[in-house]
Motif scaffolding. Structure first.
Motif, PDB file in Angstrom:
ATOM      1  N   GLN A   1     128.813  70.050  45.820  1.00 51.63           N
ATOM      2  CA  GLN A   1     129.130  68.821  46.538  1.00 51.63           C
ATOM      3  C   GLN A   1     130.568  68.880  47.052  1.00 51.63           C
ATOM      4  O   GLN A   1     131.459  69.428  46.384  1.00 51.63           O
ATOM      5  CB  GLN A   1     128.951  67.611  45.613  1.00 51.63           C
ATOM      6  N   ASN A   2     130.811  68.311  48.227  1.00 55.51           N
ATOM      7  CA  ASN A   2     132.148  68.316  48.826  1.00 55.51           C
ATOM      8  C   ASN A   2     132.972  67.089  48.426  1.00 55.51           C
ATOM      9  O   ASN A   2     134.076  66.902  48.938  1.00 55.51           O
ATOM     10  CB  ASN A   2     132.040  68.370  50.348  1.00 55.51           C
ATOM     11  N   GLU A   3     132.445  66.253  47.510  1.00 56.02           N
ATOM     12  CA  GLU A   3     133.163  65.047  47.124  1.00 56.02           C
ATOM     13  C   GLU A   3     134.319  65.326  46.164  1.00 56.02           C
ATOM     14  O   GLU A   3     135.185  64.474  45.960  1.00 56.02           O
ATOM     15  CB  GLU A   3     132.200  64.040  46.469  1.00 56.02           C
ATOM     16  N   THR A   4     134.338  66.486  45.541  1.00 50.52           N
ATOM     17  CA  THR A   4     135.390  66.809  44.575  1.00 50.52           C
ATOM     18  C   THR A   4     136.220  67.990  45.081  1.00 50.52           C
ATOM     19  O   THR A   4     135.767  68.788  45.913  1.00 50.52           O
ATOM     20  CB  THR A   4     134.791  67.170  43.209  1.00 50.52           C
ATOM     21  N   VAL A   5     137.432  68.091  44.550  1.00 47.87           N
ATOM     22  CA  VAL A   5     138.308  69.203  44.922  1.00 47.87           C
ATOM     23  C   VAL A   5     137.700  70.530  44.489  1.00 47.87           C
ATOM     24  O   VAL A   5     137.731  71.521  45.231  1.00 47.87           O
ATOM     25  CB  VAL A   5     139.700  69.013  44.286  1.00 47.87           C
ATOM     26  N   GLU A   6     137.116  70.542  43.297  1.00 45.14           N
ATOM     27  CA  GLU A   6     136.511  71.776  42.802  1.00 45.14           C
ATOM     28  C   GLU A   6     135.322  72.194  43.653  1.00 45.14           C
ATOM     29  O   GLU A   6     135.109  73.381  43.928  1.00 45.14           O
ATOM     30  CB  GLU A   6     136.068  71.597  41.343  1.00 45.14           C
ATOM     31  N   GLY A   7     134.504  71.199  44.059  1.00 47.68           N
ATOM     32  CA  GLY A   7     133.345  71.508  44.888  1.00 47.68           C
ATOM     33  C   GLY A   7     133.735  72.068  46.238  1.00 47.68           C
ATOM     34  O   GLY A   7     133.133  73.039  46.723  1.00 47.68           O
ATOM     35  N   ARG A   8     134.755  71.481  46.857  1.00 47.87           N
ATOM     36  CA  ARG A   8     135.208  71.986  48.154  1.00 47.87           C
ATOM     37  C   ARG A   8     135.782  73.394  48.016  1.00 47.87           C
ATOM     38  O   ARG A   8     135.581  74.238  48.885  1.00 47.87           O
ATOM     39  CB  ARG A   8     136.256  71.032  48.751  1.00 47.87           C
ATOM     40  N   ALA A   9     136.489  73.644  46.899  1.00 52.86           N
ATOM     41  CA  ALA A   9     137.034  74.990  46.676  1.00 52.86           C
ATOM     42  C   ALA A   9     135.920  76.024  46.532  1.00 52.86           C
ATOM     43  O   ALA A   9     136.038  77.152  46.997  1.00 52.86           O
ATOM     44  CB  ALA A   9     137.930  74.990  45.442  1.00 52.86           C
TER      45      ALA A   9
END
Length: 263
Positions: free
Chosen positions: A224-232
């Motif tokens: 998911q792109n909602e979190t910093v970790e997910g976008r990373a």
């Protein structure tokens, strides 16, 4: 004087049997004639039977896979196998063994980055997938390889250089928009990053026609792109070393990337 009434004639209810018997006789004669003129070509029947059995078993039928000229048996020449024939079981096993060895070599070379969670190496029937975080390769919003990443990619290039497997390099981004003069959108950025890796591989001895660069932008996320970790996690480059080579790089199928939450 009243006339005598003629006795009424009785209607026969069994006259249909005559037509029925004629029909059955003609039908019997027809099948007798068809059976008399029919013949079974045993050779063609055996070829058809072998082909059907082999198709369901995913094997090469012995009666059609080998093309041998009459003088080959006398000269001791080996029979020629049709180029379109699928690989036999020993060839598939050798191919799988080669891919397992290559995946092991890549894991050994990238061990520290794998332990840090920045590189993932997986293997499937499709081939080997090497997923590399963009933080290892690029600065934020850039497509120029970092100096440290060049050494790592050269190591991977050395491991796959002497094989003939096709390589599909995929660039991925998160869903954060980028609007720079050089990269108007994530499409350009992801494609440029994949091209940078392909160019480095070509400079280090990998035949260019073995490779293809693909940019997927943000449309194939693994988190998911909602979190910093997910976008990373979504900002990545994936090297797909394919087990089944095709005649043309352009027909390579896209990777079956899992979607977050079943999307």
């Amino acid at each position: 004087m009243a006339r005598r009434k003629h006795d009424e004639e009785h209607e026969s209810h069994e006259r249909w049997l005559v037509s029925y018997a004629d029909f059955i006789t003609l039908l019997f004669a027809f099948f007798v004639v068809m059976y008399a003129i029919s013949s079974v070509n045993e050779g063609k029947y055996r070829v058809l039977s072998d082909a059907l059995v082999s198709a369901f078993r995913n094997e090469v039928p012995s009666s059609i896979s080998v093309i041998q000229l009459p003088n080959q048996a006398q000269a001791g020449a080996k029979p020629k196998v049709s180029p379109s024939a699928p690989p036999r079981a020993p060839e598939l096993e050798a191919q799988a063994k080669k891919m397992r060895g290559m995946a092991g070599d890549i894991r050994g070379a990238l061990g520290p980055l794998i332990e840090q969670g920045k590189v993932r190496v997986t293997q499937s029937k499709r081939g080997i997938a090497v997923e590399i975080s963009d933080s290892v390769l690029f600065d934020l919003g850039r497509a120029e390889l970092q100096a440290a990443s060049v050494t790592m990619l050269k190591t991977v290039a050395e491991l796959v250089r002497d094989n003939d497997n096709l390589i599909q390099v995929e660039g991925h981004t998160d869903n954060q928009p980028i609007r720079s003069t050089q990269y108007p959108s994530n499409w350009e950025l992801s494609a440029a990053r994949a091209a940078s890796v392909v160019r480095l591989f070509a400079e280090n001895g990998i035949v260019p026609k073995r490779m293809v660069a693909i940019g997927y932008a943000e449309f194939r996320p693994v988190e998911q792109n909602e979190t910093v970790e997910g976008r990373a996690r979504n900002r990545r480059v994936t090297l797909n070393i394919l087990a089944d080579n095709k005649d043309e790089v352009a027909v390579l199928p896209p990777a079956d990337t899992p979607r977050p939450n079943g999307q």
